[in-house]
Scaffold this active site. Structure first.
Site, mmCIF file in Angstrom:
data_model
loop_
_atom_site.group_PDB
_atom_site.id
_atom_site.type_symbol
_atom_site.label_atom_id
_atom_site.label_comp_id
_atom_site.label_asym_id
_atom_site.label_seq_id
_atom_site.Cartn_x
_atom_site.Cartn_y
_atom_site.Cartn_z
ATOM 1 N N ARG A 110 -17.220 -3.816 18.543
ATOM 2 C CA ARG A 110 -16.370 -4.587 18.443
ATOM 3 C C ARG A 110 -15.406 -4.632 18.573
ATOM 4 N NH1 ARG A 110 -16.107 -5.129 12.452
ATOM 5 N NH2 ARG A 110 -18.726 -5.362 12.922
ATOM 6 N N CYS A 146 0.708 -1.508 0.432
ATOM 7 C CA CYS A 146 0.041 0.072 0.077
ATOM 8 C C CYS A 146 0.661 1.457 0.551
ATOM 9 C CB CYS A 146 -0.889 -0.021 1.070
ATOM 10 S SG CYS A 146 -1.909 1.313 1.281
ATOM 11 N N CYS A 186 -19.347 -7.121 3.996
ATOM 12 C CA CYS A 186 -18.813 -5.458 4.527
ATOM 13 C C CYS A 186 -17.324 -5.767 3.542
ATOM 14 C CB CYS A 186 -17.953 -6.012 5.973
ATOM 15 S SG CYS A 186 -17.414 -4.137 6.791
ATOM 16 N N CYS A 243 -16.085 -9.812 6.023
ATOM 17 C CA CYS A 243 -15.475 -8.782 5.950
ATOM 18 C C CYS A 243 -14.393 -8.821 5.010
ATOM 19 C CB CYS A 243 -15.070 -8.135 7.202
ATOM 20 S SG CYS A 243 -16.293 -7.814 8.557
ATOM 21 N N CYS A 287 -19.699 1.403 8.842
ATOM 22 C CA CYS A 287 -18.589 0.809 10.179
ATOM 23 C C CYS A 287 -17.350 1.541 10.599
ATOM 24 C CB CYS A 287 -18.794 -0.977 10.070
ATOM 25 S SG CYS A 287 -17.300 -1.354 10.835
ATOM 26 N N CYS A 316 0.380 4.964 6.758
ATOM 27 C CA CYS A 316 -0.533 5.027 7.915
ATOM 28 C C CYS A 316 1.078 3.595 9.494
ATOM 29 C CB CYS A 316 -1.523 3.643 8.464
ATOM 30 S SG CYS A 316 -3.071 4.384 6.838
ATOM 31 N N CYS A 341 0.591 0.256 10.275
ATOM 32 C CA CYS A 341 0.197 -0.589 9.522
ATOM 33 C C CYS A 341 0.855 -1.420 9.100
ATOM 34 C CB CYS A 341 -1.013 0.229 8.288
ATOM 35 S SG CYS A 341 -1.336 -1.157 7.410
HETATM 36 N N1 SAM Z 1 -7.128 0.113 3.392
HETATM 37 C C1 SAM Z 1 -8.219 0.195 4.192
HETATM 38 C C2 SAM Z 1 -7.701 1.722 4.615
HETATM 39 O O1 SAM Z 1 -6.974 2.175 5.481
HETATM 40 O O2 SAM Z 1 -9.321 2.105 4.946
HETATM 41 C C3 SAM Z 1 -8.649 -0.866 4.241
HETATM 42 C C4 SAM Z 1 -8.211 -2.049 4.992
HETATM 43 S S1 SAM Z 1 -7.275 -0.911 6.336
HETATM 44 C C5 SAM Z 1 -5.567 -2.291 7.284
HETATM 45 C C6 SAM Z 1 -8.144 -0.731 7.594
HETATM 46 C C7 SAM Z 1 -8.408 -0.391 9.476
HETATM 47 O O3 SAM Z 1 -7.291 -1.657 10.269
HETATM 48 C C8 SAM Z 1 -7.612 0.143 9.472
HETATM 49 O O4 SAM Z 1 -7.946 1.470 9.078
HETATM 50 C C9 SAM Z 1 -7.032 -0.137 11.409
HETATM 51 O O5 SAM Z 1 -7.553 1.091 11.176
HETATM 52 C C10 SAM Z 1 -7.164 -0.943 10.884
HETATM 53 N N2 SAM Z 1 -5.540 -1.425 11.729
HETATM 54 C C11 SAM Z 1 -4.461 -1.324 10.582
HETATM 55 N N3 SAM Z 1 -3.411 -2.078 10.977
HETATM 56 C C12 SAM Z 1 -3.761 -1.917 12.496
HETATM 57 C C13 SAM Z 1 -2.583 -2.811 13.332
HETATM 58 N N4 SAM Z 1 -1.497 -3.044 13.531
HETATM 59 N N5 SAM Z 1 -3.825 -2.485 14.683
HETATM 60 C C14 SAM Z 1 -4.662 -2.123 15.026
HETATM 61 N N6 SAM Z 1 -5.347 -2.066 13.862
HETATM 62 C C15 SAM Z 1 -4.658 -1.545 12.828
HETATM 63 FE FE1 SF4 Z 2 -2.784 1.188 3.068
HETATM 64 FE FE2 SF4 Z 2 -2.953 0.251 5.697
HETATM 65 FE FE3 SF4 Z 2 -2.824 2.785 5.867
HETATM 66 FE FE4 SF4 Z 2 -5.218 0.288 5.121
HETATM 67 S S1 SF4 Z 2 -4.340 1.499 7.128
HETATM 68 S S2 SF4 Z 2 -5.006 2.934 3.882
HETATM 69 S S3 SF4 Z 2 -4.448 -0.407 3.896
HETATM 70 S S4 SF4 Z 2 -0.937 1.785 4.887
#
Ligand code: SAM
Ligand code: SF4
Ligand code: DTB
Length: 345
Positions: A278, A71, A146, A115, A206, A75, A78
């Protein structure tokens, strides 16, 4: 694996959530809840929970990563961000048969919601065709659907709705004043704009966030106030406990006090009384006793299945044992999500 047998029918659809005239939760009031003596907070959360969910059932939602890694976003939590060296390999989007096999398995194991998550900033048009097919086919299995695909452009939420999507997951992640410490490649407002498009398309929302990212208690209250003041507030509120993944900027932080996590669940229950709250990422690290307190505090949904997107989740078997030990029933499928030919009307 067998489906849990202790199910009850859901008699109060989430669609019953009413439009509220205005924002009703000032930050100071939310913070005051966090600061209550623990037992008083738990008591109030229990009152709200029992008033709005008399069956006390727990919803089981299974996650599948339909497009993993690579990606472009930054974030800080992530493991799927290409710029961090986390060992997650970028893969192509899954084919429809793989997704349907996973959905059938999830249903057989007792999940009512499936989901689909993609590591995208936002979906491209060519991706949308594939995701729409996945949504259509999963819905036809009789599951709630979802998807979480990142930011949506004008029209995309409608396309998903037309394909049969029930919920769109898009998290605001944290309080507005902490957001820039975690993400720089998109703005808070971008997230709110996507949530607006999702609502306007008639999809259920959600939306939640992550705690344990180094935010203050006031910022945890800020996250929940932001969610509660969405009008209407989300039908599903995932509360993630940060899973610290080596290679991400947030790896190595001091872990959040588990009782503060329980407080976060309790406050969410009180201020969004009709939402499914959740217990999301991070359950492995919480252990059984803290999870039990979260259920007492009003959590009534979990991600169920051995994996989240890229990180681990408790084994489904262990979850079934925990729910049985606590005497918690699971939510059964709603007629709304059942295939038309199966409902006899
Ligand atoms: N890429 C899309 C986005 O960012 O909206 C969808 C997938 S993203 C992985 C969905 C959510 O997973 C993120 O917004 C975050 O809240 C959660 N998430 C991702 N990595 C995480 C982590 N290491 N610990 C807890 N929650 C996490
Ligand atoms: Fe990309 Fe992870 Fe951010 Fe979703 S949460 S936009 S997968 S970097
Ligand atoms: C949500 O709030 N949590 C889920 C789901 N929505 C998509 C994702 C958790 C991801 C945890 C890190 C991982 O497994 O990659």
């Amino acid at each position: 694996m067998n489906a849990p047998t202790n199910t009850v029918a859901l008699h109060r659809p989430t669609a019953a959530i009413k439009e509220r005239p205005d924002a009703t939760w000032p930050l100071a009031d939310v913070l005051a809840l966090f600061e209550l003596p623990f037992n008083d907070l738990m008591f109030r959360a229990q009152q709200a929970h029992r008033a709005h969910f008399p069956d006390g059932d727990v919803e089981l939602a299974t996650l599948l990563s339909i497009k993993t890694g690579g990606c472009e976003e930054d974030c800080g939590y992530c493991p799927q961000a290409a710029r961090y060296d986390t060992g997650v390999e970028a893969k192509k989007i899954l084919d429809i048969d793989t997704v349907l096999d996973a959905a059938r398995q999830a249903k057989a194991n007792g999940a009512t919601r499936f989901c689909m998550g993609a590591a995208w900033r936002s979906p491209k048009e060519r991706d949308m065709d594939k995701v729409e097919e996945m949504v259509r086919e999963v819905k036809a299995l009789g599951m709630e659907t979802c998807a979480t695909l990142g930011m949506l452009e004008e029209g995309q939420a409608e396309q998903l709705k037309k394909a049969g999507l029930d919920f769109y997951n898009h998290n605001i992640d944290t309080a507005p004043d902490f957001y820039n410490n975690v993400i720089s490649t998109r703005e808070y407002q971008d997230r709110l704009d996507t949530l607006g498009r999702v609502r306007n398309a008639g999809l259920k929302v959600c939306c939640g966030g992550i705690v344990g990212m180094g935010e203050t208690r006031e910022q945890r209250a800020g996250l929940l106030a932001q969610l509660a003041n969405l009008n209407p507030y989300p039908e599903s509120v995932p509360v993630n406990h940060l899973v610290q993944v080596e290679g991400t900027p947030l790896h190595g932080l001091d872990p959040l006090d588990p009782l503060e996590f329980v407080r976060t669940i309790a406050v969410a229950r009180i201020i969004m009384p009709e939402a499914r709250v959740r217990l999301s990422a991070g359950r492995r690290q919480l252990g059984e006793a803290v999870q039990a307190m979260c259920f007492m505090a009003g959590a009534n949904s979990i991600f169920y299945g051995d994996k989240l997107l890229t990180t681990g989740n408790p084994e489904a078997e262990d979850d079934r044992a925990l729910l049985a030990k606590l005497g918690l029933k699971t939510r059964s499928a709603t007629l709304e999500s059942a295939p038309k030919e199966a409902c006899g009307c």
